[in-house]
Write a protein that holds these residues in place. Structure first.
Motif, mmCIF file in Angstrom:
data_model
loop_
_atom_site.group_PDB
_atom_site.id
_atom_site.type_symbol
_atom_site.label_atom_id
_atom_site.label_comp_id
_atom_site.label_asym_id
_atom_site.label_seq_id
_atom_site.Cartn_x
_atom_site.Cartn_y
_atom_site.Cartn_z
ATOM 1 N N SER A 182 24.596 -30.002 30.286
ATOM 2 C CA SER A 182 24.727 -29.592 31.682
ATOM 3 C C SER A 182 26.180 -29.267 32.012
ATOM 4 N N ALA A 183 27.107 -29.663 31.116
ATOM 5 C CA ALA A 183 28.537 -29.449 31.376
ATOM 6 C C ALA A 183 29.054 -28.156 30.762
ATOM 7 N N TYR A 184 28.339 -27.634 29.762
ATOM 8 C CA TYR A 184 28.783 -26.430 29.051
ATOM 9 C C TYR A 184 27.661 -25.409 29.015
ATOM 10 N N ILE A 185 28.040 -24.148 28.842
ATOM 11 C CA ILE A 185 27.042 -23.081 28.767
ATOM 12 C C ILE A 185 27.426 -22.102 27.658
ATOM 13 N N ALA A 186 26.439 -21.726 26.862
ATOM 14 C CA ALA A 186 26.619 -20.716 25.822
ATOM 15 C C ALA A 186 26.058 -19.398 26.332
ATOM 16 N N VAL A 187 26.808 -18.310 26.116
ATOM 17 C CA VAL A 187 26.358 -16.997 26.581
ATOM 18 C C VAL A 187 26.458 -15.985 25.449
ATOM 19 N N LYS A 188 25.558 -15.028 25.474
ATOM 20 C CA LYS A 188 25.586 -13.943 24.498
ATOM 21 C C LYS A 188 26.726 -13.006 24.840
ATOM 22 N N TYR A 189 27.569 -12.713 23.829
ATOM 23 C CA TYR A 189 28.755 -11.877 24.056
ATOM 24 C C TYR A 189 28.821 -10.701 23.085
ATOM 25 N N GLY A 190 28.364 -10.905 21.846
ATOM 26 C CA GLY A 190 28.377 -9.831 20.853
ATOM 27 C C GLY A 190 27.539 -8.656 21.315
ATOM 28 N N ARG A 191 27.906 -7.484 20.851
ATOM 29 C CA ARG A 191 27.235 -6.257 21.304
ATOM 30 C C ARG A 191 25.724 -6.369 21.109
ATOM 31 N N GLY A 192 24.987 -6.037 22.166
ATOM 32 C CA GLY A 192 23.540 -6.190 22.128
ATOM 33 C C GLY A 192 22.787 -4.880 22.048
ATOM 34 N N ASP A 193 23.473 -3.805 21.636
ATOM 35 C CA ASP A 193 22.809 -2.496 21.578
ATOM 36 C C ASP A 193 21.714 -2.499 20.506
ATOM 37 N N ASN A 194 20.569 -1.949 20.841
ATOM 38 C CA ASN A 194 19.453 -1.892 19.896
ATOM 39 C C ASN A 194 19.307 -0.534 19.232
ATOM 40 N N ILE A 195 20.226 0.380 19.478
ATOM 41 C CA ILE A 195 20.153 1.702 18.879
ATOM 42 C C ILE A 195 20.433 1.605 17.377
ATOM 43 N N ILE A 250 31.245 -20.097 24.389
ATOM 44 C CA ILE A 250 30.915 -21.332 25.101
ATOM 45 C C ILE A 250 31.966 -21.557 26.178
ATOM 46 N N PHE A 251 31.486 -21.839 27.397
ATOM 47 C CA PHE A 251 32.355 -22.101 28.536
ATOM 48 C C PHE A 251 32.032 -23.473 29.122
ATOM 49 N N LYS A 252 32.995 -24.053 29.798
ATOM 50 C CA LYS A 252 32.666 -25.098 30.754
ATOM 51 C C LYS A 252 31.892 -24.438 31.888
ATOM 52 N N ARG A 253 30.843 -25.097 32.346
ATOM 53 C CA ARG A 253 30.026 -24.470 33.403
ATOM 54 C C ARG A 253 30.851 -24.210 34.666
ATOM 55 N N ASP A 254 31.832 -25.042 34.914
ATOM 56 C CA ASP A 254 32.666 -24.837 36.108
ATOM 57 C C ASP A 254 33.526 -23.576 35.987
ATOM 58 N N ASP A 255 33.760 -23.125 34.739
ATOM 59 C CA ASP A 255 34.587 -21.936 34.528
ATOM 60 C C ASP A 255 33.769 -20.654 34.433
ATOM 61 N N LEU A 301 28.914 -16.814 36.684
ATOM 62 C CA LEU A 301 27.898 -15.762 36.682
ATOM 63 C C LEU A 301 26.511 -16.350 36.460
ATOM 64 N N GLN A 302 25.517 -15.740 37.052
ATOM 65 C CA GLN A 302 24.140 -16.217 36.933
ATOM 66 C C GLN A 302 23.422 -15.501 35.786
ATOM 67 N N THR A 303 23.983 -15.629 34.594
ATOM 68 C CA THR A 303 23.394 -14.977 33.422
ATOM 69 C C THR A 303 23.896 -15.665 32.167
ATOM 70 N N THR A 304 23.156 -15.547 31.096
ATOM 71 C CA THR A 304 23.626 -16.030 29.788
ATOM 72 C C THR A 304 23.798 -14.856 28.828
ATOM 73 N N ASP A 305 23.948 -13.662 29.376
ATOM 74 C CA ASP A 305 24.139 -12.469 28.540
ATOM 75 C C ASP A 305 25.188 -11.566 29.195
ATOM 76 N N ILE A 306 26.378 -11.533 28.601
ATOM 77 C CA ILE A 306 27.445 -10.667 29.121
ATOM 78 C C ILE A 306 27.769 -9.558 28.113
ATOM 79 N N SER A 307 26.860 -9.343 27.165
ATOM 80 C CA SER A 307 27.137 -8.438 26.047
ATOM 81 C C SER A 307 27.351 -6.993 26.480
ATOM 82 N N ASN A 308 26.758 -6.600 27.599
ATOM 83 C CA ASN A 308 26.865 -5.198 28.028
ATOM 84 C C ASN A 308 27.789 -5.013 29.224
#
Length: 362
Positions: free
Chosen positions: A61-74, A103-108, A111-118
Motif C-alpha cells: 500500500s506504500a509503493y506502486i509499480a507502473v508500466k513504463y517501457g514502450r507498450g507499442d504493439n505494432i 516503482i514509486f512511493k505512492r505519495d510521489d 496519477l490514477q493509472t499504472t501505465d505511463i508507457s505512452n
C-alpha cells in the motif's frame, strides 16, 4: 556517493572488448518480417512483466509499480512500423532504454493509472526522476526448480562416469600409459571428484597397436566427459551486452537505480545493474559467476549469463499460467499463430525484495 558516480566508477573497470561505453552506438536496421515464435516470445515477455507488476502492487500500500517501457504493439510488416522503429532508435540515443517497470512511493505518484508507457517525454521527464528504481524484466521458458534438479542429477552421473573411465584406464592400461607418457599418467592418477572442473590434458592419438588405440579412445572419452562437466549448468539472468550502453544512457538521464528481474514459470530472481558492472569488471569471475555467450535464440546477440539462484529471489512462487492460441493476419494475407498467456498469481519474497531494492514492501 551518488548512484551515477558509482556507476561511472565501475564502468572504468570494464574492458572495451566487452562493452565500449565510449564508442557510438551501432544503430540496427529494422526487421522486415515477424514470426510466430517472435509473437509468442513477446506475449511471454508481457506476461512476465504483468506478473511482477501485479505481484508488487498486490503486496504493497506504500509503493506502486507502473508500466513504463514502450507498450507499442505494432510489428514488422504492419503499416507504420518503419517510422515507429526509427523513432525508437532516436529515443535510445536521447534518453536511453526505458526499463519495463518503475516503482514509486505512492505519495510521489499521484496519477490514477499504472501505465505511463505512452505518455509524452514532456510529462515523463517530470515523473521518472521521482522513481525509486527501474526494472528491466526478462522472461525464461523454464521451471527453474525442475531444471536445477535435472542438472544436479546429470552432473552426478557425469562425475561417476569420469571416475569410472579413470579407473578403467589405470586398471587395464596403467603400465602402458606410464611408459608412453609419464606426465599424463600422473594427471589421470590425480583425477578426483573435487578436481574434475580444473583438469585439462591433451589427448594423444596412438594407433600403432590395438591396446594403444583402446587407451586413446578411453582418454578421449574421459576428456569429453570432463568437458561436459565444466559447461554452464545454471539458468541465468540474461542482460544483453548491447543493452548495457543504452541502460547507462537512461541512468545518466534520470539518475534512477536500475535492476534486472528474470521471470521463470515458477520463480523470479533479480540483480542490480550495479552488480552486473561489478561482475564484468572482475575478469576472474568469468566462466564461474557469469558467462558471456552468443545467444542463438536471440539472433546470436551477445548475452551475459548470470547464475540466477546466486542472486536475489524476488517472486518465490508463480502459478503456471493458462494459455491459448491466437491468430494475427498481416497485410499480405499471411497468418501467424502464437500463444497468449493469462495472468498468473505470484508471491513476493519480501526478504529478497528488500535485499535487492533496499526498501521493504508494506
Amino acid at each position: 556517493m551518488a548512484y551515477l558516480d558509482i556507476i561511472n566508477n565501475l564502468i572504468q573497470n570494464i574492458s572495451p572488448t566487452i562493452v565500449d561505453f565510449q564508442s557510438e552506438r551501432l544503430k540496427s536496421t529494422p526487421p522486415t518480417q515477424v514470426s510466430s515464435e517472435f509473437l509468442t516470445n513477446k506475449e511471454q515477455g508481457d506476461w512476465a512483466e504483468k506478473t511482477l507488476l501485479d505481484g508488487i502492487n498486490k503486496n504493497s500500500s506504500a509503493y506502486i509499480a507502473v508500466k513504463y517501457g514502450r507498450g507499442d504493439n505494432i510489428i514488422a510488416g504492419e503499416d507504420g512500423f518503419k517510422e515507429f522503429y526509427e523513432n525508437y532508435q532516436k529515443e535510445l540515443d536521447s534518453i536511453g532504454k526505458r526499463p519495463d517497470i518503475l516503482i514509486f512511493k505512492r505519495d510521489d505518484f499521484t496519477l490514477q493509472t499504472t501505465d505511463i508507457s505512452n505518455f509524452g517525454l514532456d510529462v515523463l521527464n517530470k515523473i521518472v526522476p521521482k522513481a525509486l528504481c527501474g526494472i528491466e524484466v526478462r522472461s525464461s521458458a523454464f521451471l527453474i526448480d525442475k531444471y536445477e534438479q535435472y542438472m544436479s542429477n546429470r552432473q552426478a552421473m557425469l562425475r561417476n562416469k569420469a571416475l569410472s573411465i579413470k579407473n578403467e584406464i589405470l586398471s587395464t592400461h596403467g603400465s602402458l600409459l606410464q611408459s608412453k607418457d609419464c606426465a599424463l599418467f600422473e594427471i589421470i592418477q590425480s583425477v578426483k571428484e573435487e578436481n574434475l572442473h580444473a583438469l585439462s590434458f591433451r589427448c594423444p592419438s596412438w594407433k600403432s597397436t590395438e591396446e594403444l588405440q583402446s587407451l586413446s579412445h578411453l582418454l578421449k572419452e574421459l576428456k569429453q566427459t570432463i568437458s561436459e562437466i565444466t559447461k554452464r549448468t545454471f539458468l541465468s539472468i540474461t542482460p544483453k551486452v548491447e543493452d548495457l550502453k543504452v541502460v547507462y544512457n537512461w541512468v545518466k538521464t534520470y539518475g534512477v537505480p536500475h535492476y534486472y528481474v528474470q521471470v521463470f514459470f515458477d520463480k523470479a530472481y533479480g540483480v542490480s545493474y550495479q552488480r552486473i558492472l561489478e561482475l564484468l569488471g572482475t575478469p576472474a569471475l568469468e566462466n564461474h559467476e557469469y558467462f558471456i555467450e552468443s545467444d542463438i535464440k536471440n539472433q546470436n546477440k551477445t548475452t551475459i549469463k548470470i547464475h540466477a539462484t546466486n542472486e536475489q529471489l524476488i517472486l518465490r512462487q508463480i502459478d503456471l499460467p493458462k494459455h491459448h492460441s491466437q491468430m494475427k493476419e498481416l497485410g499480405r494475407g499471411r497468418l501467424l499463430f502464437y500463444v497468449v498467456f493469462d495472468n498468473s498469481i505470484s508471491v513476493i519474497d519480501k526478504e529478497g525484495f528488500h535485499n535487492l531494492f533496499g526498501f521493504e514492501l508494506q
